[in-house]
Each structure stands twice: as structure tokens, then as C-alpha cells.
Design an enzyme around this catalytic site. Structure first.
Site, PDB file in Angstrom:
ATOM      1  N   ASP A   1       5.185  -5.174  -2.937  1.00 50.34           N
ATOM      2  CA  ASP A   1       4.552  -4.240  -3.859  1.00 50.34           C
ATOM      3  C   ASP A   1       5.123  -2.829  -3.724  1.00 50.34           C
ATOM      4  O   ASP A   1       5.754  -2.489  -2.734  1.00 50.34           O
ATOM      5  CB  ASP A   1       3.043  -4.192  -3.602  1.00 50.34           C
ATOM      6  CG  ASP A   1       2.718  -3.644  -2.221  1.00 50.34           C
ATOM      7  OD1 ASP A   1       3.424  -4.014  -1.257  1.00 50.34           O
ATOM      8  OD2 ASP A   1       1.774  -2.841  -2.094  1.00 50.34           O
ATOM      9  N   GLU A   2       4.884  -2.029  -4.734  1.00 50.68           N
ATOM     10  CA  GLU A   2       5.116  -0.583  -4.726  1.00 50.68           C
ATOM     11  C   GLU A   2       6.503  -0.199  -4.202  1.00 50.68           C
ATOM     12  O   GLU A   2       6.649   0.642  -3.313  1.00 50.68           O
ATOM     13  CB  GLU A   2       4.040   0.112  -3.880  1.00 50.68           C
ATOM     14  CG  GLU A   2       2.632  -0.071  -4.431  1.00 50.68           C
ATOM     15  CD  GLU A   2       1.589   0.654  -3.604  1.00 50.68           C
ATOM     16  OE1 GLU A   2       0.647   1.204  -4.196  1.00 50.68           O
ATOM     17  OE2 GLU A   2       1.705   0.666  -2.356  1.00 50.68           O
ATOM     18  N   VAL A   3       7.529  -0.781  -4.761  1.00 51.25           N
ATOM     19  CA  VAL A   3       8.899  -0.441  -4.351  1.00 51.25           C
ATOM     20  C   VAL A   3       9.388   0.755  -5.172  1.00 51.25           C
ATOM     21  O   VAL A   3       9.447   0.695  -6.402  1.00 51.25           O
ATOM     22  CB  VAL A   3       9.848  -1.640  -4.530  1.00 51.25           C
ATOM     23  CG1 VAL A   3      11.255  -1.265  -4.084  1.00 51.25           C
ATOM     24  CG2 VAL A   3       9.336  -2.844  -3.753  1.00 51.25           C
TER      25      VAL A   3
END
Length: 526
Positions: free
Chosen positions: A322-324
Site C-alpha cells: 500500500d501507499e507507494v
């Protein structure tokens, strides 16, 4: 009194029969009605008949026909634990309160029916945790296929009779400020999870700020990446202790090692793992996500997850995804050249998918299943059929559930239950009112939603506020996952939850109050 609960076995479903036997309970219907069940069962039967329990005569024993016996340590330890729960705070020579009982209850017989009671095993996603509980003079009988059902059946020190719940119930904890106190808090957390019928501990054990997991293969990860290499780490013995403590309570431990983002602490102890960021044509001295274009990154991941697969016995590992943040990748000239060579253009989600796909293949080679955050699915990564996709983004949650289950993947829902978002008042009601299956889809799709998760991130949490921030707010999530979808009366829930919170406080769990008031045990002896 006679009570029969039959919890038929269902794959991925967990039975939560549970009881409370008060040593001085009067068997009148009024008092019976006042016993506060939490989570509320889908079905249960009861009568106004009451039995007296005495610590001098009552015992928990293996039934003669049970496949488990005195060598089954998981049950023997549970017998001792629950006996203490039932009678530990009673005065041995307490004067009679002159209450009337129909008769004495002499014992609880635990009958394991399967040839393999699984005494030496670990709980799993497929575990049959159903059981049948009946109470009649002079014995109560708890019948279960294996030890996991038995643990659910005698989990608490009372006999408020519960029937089968609906889903797997997960607790997600991110605790990076690790020290001796927080290690004790993790153990306390597992105790409170068992009391609230959570059966999976999702352990987000590392993140950007710190790498407290002590790897035998790569010791520099914690030596250089933890807040302190000795005081703020989880040693191999710490991890082993947590897993065994959880096993004894029928709780799975699923670790999360989130990549390629959330990895700043990894770079301190593993040279060239992270992507160098650029300012113009020169390196800025900062680093971004895992470098996805180097073979050395995948060599490292192969060795690292080989270790993880042996340390954690659960069939699943959470791989994050997630959230790269793509900004560092976009700045790096080698990355941009690789993008052109691969035909990715300027779509860096394709580069992320390239990395994730290789990582999934690495983990699959260890014979482990994997869980991922929803972005991995959204970006079109090819997933194994048994992948569990976690839906965590609140925006368009229903649409995401429809898409994930429509593609045939099992799903965990956590989007409505991020407990690190705090607010004034009784926010537990917001968590309680969620219906996890309220999304467009067929019955077959909704069966793929195998559970839900209460999440607590650690940015503003340490040992001083972990427990009161979590409970009883997470208790509301537990009832939503275990009880029938028709159970929606917030007023009734409040009355029961107040009493359940007092039970937690009585057991040394500092759960915060729902509102002004007091617990009855505060005045015992006055």
C-alpha cells in the site's frame, strides 16, 4: 437449567459458544436477563433454573470419550486459566448470601470428538472452531471437534451461552516503539483479544520509523534499523513466545512485512535495497521505496522471506503493497531508463506491479499464502486464487468489495474500523452500525468476505495508551462480526457493552469507560 447450543462446522466460520458461571448467581429470570452477552449470539436457549458453583467442588475435566487427555497441554493450561477466571476473586470463606439454587453443578466435561485433537497444532483459516455446549445436572458438557472449538467454548469464566459467529475477527496492531513494557502489552493484548473473540493477530511488525524484528539472516536490519538494537527489538525468543501465547488462546499470528513502500528503516541495515532519490541530475541523499530494478533486491527478499516462512507457522504472510510514493522513482534516471525498456511509459503503477509480481512469486515458493492491501488488486497484479485482499480505503468501500469479490478473491474488510482515528464522544457506535456485507453482489460474492479487522496504527500509541484506546471500541467491531446482521439496537448494545467493559476491568484490562458511571466490583466488600 438446560442449555443446548449446536454450532455446525463451517469453513472459515468460527463458533463462539461461551459461558459465564456465577458462583453466587440466583436462577431467577430477571437476573438471567441481566447477564450481558458480548458479542451477542445468533442463537441461544436458556431457562430460569440456576446451579451453584463452588471452587471447592467444581472442576473442569476431560470427558472419558475425549480424544484429548492430560498430555494435551493447550487444554490443561486452559483448564487452569479458566478456573482462575471463575473463582480467583472469590473469598474462600465467604459467608453465604442466602440465595436459592436448584442444585450444584459438579463439573464441566470437555469432549474432543476428532481422532486428532490438534493439541500440538496451530489455529488456521480452515480450523473448525464450532462446538456444542449443554448444561444439566450434575455436569456441563462441552463437545468440540478439536481444541480450537473447546477454547471458544470455555473462553470466559462464565456461562453466557453463545452460538456460532459469522467471520474471522482480526486485530491489526502497528507498534514500533518497542521496549520491555510494550512486549508485556502485546501479551496483555492477546488476553483481551481472546476475551472479545478476536482470533487473528495481524502484526505490522516493521515500518518506516523502525525495524524492531531481529532477523537471524540479516541481523543488521534491527541492529541499524531499530530505535535501539538491544532494548527496542523483538528477539527470536520474543516472537516465539508471542506465537505460543497466542496459540494457547486459539489466536493466529499473521506478520506483515510491507514493501516496496514503508521501508525506510530497512535501508539502514541493507545496502542498496532502497531507491536513491535525485534532485535534478544529482543524488539528493534521500531514499525512496525498494529499488525494483535490481536483481539484488529480489535476492534479498528471497532469503528474507525464506526465514519468515520458518519463523511464523501461519499459512499466510501479509505482504502489504500500500501507499507507494512514486516521486523518488520518477526522479531516478536508472528507473526512468528501465521504464522505457519495459514499455511502461510513465505509468509507475506498472513498475509497482512488476515488483509485487516478483515478490509474490518469491513468497509462493515458500509454500505460504499471502494477504495484500487492496492497491495490489487495483493495479492488476496477477494473484493466486487463494490470495486474501484487504479492503482498507473508506472511499468507495462498497464498490471495492464488489470488485474484489467479483474477481473471486476472499476479502478482509478493515476500512470502517481504523481505531487510531479518535473523536469526542461514543465513536464505538459508528463502528457498531457498520454492516460489512452491505455492498452490491451475489450471495456467493458475500461469502467471500471472510472477516473483518479492527486496526490500530502506532503513530500516537505506546504501552501507556494501547489498551484503553483499543477497548471497548474494538469490542463493538467484534459484535458486528460475530452477531447476526439483525442485531442493531445501539441502546441494548450500550447496556451490555458497559457490563462487558466492567468485566475487562475486573480482569485487569484497563478498558476506557463508554460514559459516566461505575463498575459493580468497585464496591465489593463495602
Amino acid at each position: 437449567m438446560y442449555c443446548l447450543l449446536k454450532c455446525s462446522p463451517l469453513i472459515l466460520a468460527v463458533a463462539v459458544c461461551h459461558g459465564w458461571l456465577f458462583g453466587d448467581f440466583v436462577g431467577k429470570q430477571k437476573e438471567l436477563d441481566e447477564i450481558s452477552l458480548w458479542p451477542l449470539p445468533q442463537k441461544f436457549q436458556s431457562s430460569a433454573v440456576a446451579f451453584k458453583l463452588s471452587p471447592g467442588s467444581f472442576q473442569i475435566v476431560h470427558a472419558k470419550q475425549s480424544s484429548a487427555g492430560p498430555s494435551c497441554s493447550i487444554l490443561v493450561n486452559a483448564f487452569r486459566r479458566y478456573f482462575e477466571y471463575m473463582f480467583g476473586d472469590l473469598k474462600k470463606h465467604e459467608k453465604s448470601r442466602k440465595k436459592v439454587y436448584d442444585s450444584d453443578l459438579a463439573e464441566l466435561q470437555v469432549w474432543i470428538t476428532s481422532a486428532d485433537p490438534e493439541c500440538d497444532g496451530y489455529p488456521s483459516l480452515q480450523a473448525d472452531e464450532s462446538y456444542e455446549l449443554s448444561v444439566d445436572e450434575p455436569s456441563a458438557v462441552l463437545k468440540a471437534a478439536n481444541v480450537w472449538g473447546a477454547l471458544r467454548g470455555k473462553r470466559n469464566s462464565t456461562m453466557e451461552f453463545y452460538s456460532k459467529g459469522r467471520k474471522q475477527a482480526y486485530i491489526y496492531i502497528s507498534l514500533l516503539n518497542i521496549h520491555t513494557t510494550i512486549k508485556r502489552s502485546v501479551v496483555s493484548l492477546l488476553c483481551s483479544m481472546a476475551m472479545n473473540k478476536f482470533n487473528v493477530f495481524h502484526w505490522h511488525i516493521v515500518d518506516d520509523p523502525s525495524f524492531p524484528y531481529m532477523s537471524r539472516t540479516f541481523p543488521d536490519l534491527s541492529q541499524k534499523g531499530a530505535y535501539h538494537p538491544f532494548t527496542h527489538v523483538y528477539t527470536p525468543s520474543d516472537v516465539k513466545m508471542v506465537i505460543e501465547f497466542a496459540r494457547m488462546r486459539g489466536i493466529r499470528v499473521i506478520p506483515e512485512f510491507d514493501t516496496p513502500g514503508h521501508t525506510q528503516s530497512w535501508g539502514n541495515g541493507q545496502l542498496n535495497l532502497l531507491t536513491p532519490c535525485y534532485s535534478g541530475s544529482s543524488p539528493s541523499g534521500t531514499f525512496g521505496p525498494v529499488n525494483p530494478i535490481l536483481n539484488s533486491s529480489y535476492d534479498f527478499m528471497t532469503q528474507f522471506f525464506k526465514e519468515i516462512s520458518t519463523v511464523f507457522p501461519d499459512a499466510y504472510i501479509h505482504l502489504g503493497g500500500d501507499e507507494v510514493d512514486f516521486s523518488c522513482w520518477k526522479s531516478n534516471p536508472d528507473i526512468k531508463k528501465f521504464m522505457v525498456q519495459q514499455g511502461f511509459g510513465t505509468d509507475y503503477s506498472k513498475l509497482e506491479s512488476f515488483y509485487i509480481q516478483r515478490l509474490l512469486d518469491i513468497v509462493a515458493a515458500t509454500k505460504k499464502g499471502y494477504m495484500v492491501w487492496q492497491e495490489v488488486f487495483d493495479n492488476g497484479v496477477k494473484l493466486k486464487d487463494d490470495t486474501v485482499v484487504e479492503v482498507w480505503i473508506g472511499n468507495k468501500m462498497e464498490e471495492e468489495l464488489q470488485n474484489v469479490t467479483g474477481a473471486g478473491f476472499t476479502t478482509i474488510l478493515s476500512a470502517p474500523w481504523y481505531l487510531d482515528y479518535i473523536s469526542y464522544g461514543q465513536d464505538w457506535q459508528r463502528y457498531y452500525k457498520v454492516e460489512p456485507l452491505n455492498f452490491p453482489g451475489t450471495d456467493a460474492q458475500k461469502k467471500l468476505v471472510i472477516g473483518g479487522e479492527a486496526c490500530l496504527w502506532g503513530e500516537y500509541v505506546d504501552a501507556t495508551n494501547l489498551t484503553p484506546r483499543l477497548w471497548p471500541r474494538a469490542s463493538a467491531v467484534a459484535e458486528r462480526l460475530w452477531s447476526d446482521k439483525s442485531v442493531t439496537d445501539v441502546g441494548n448494545a450500550y447496556k451490555r457493552l458497559v457490563q462487558h467493559r466492567c468485566r475487562m476491568v475486573k480482569r485487569g484490562i484497563p478498558a476506557e469507560p463508554l460514559f459516566v458511571g461505575h463498575c459493580r466490583q468497585e464496591y465489593m466488600g463495602l
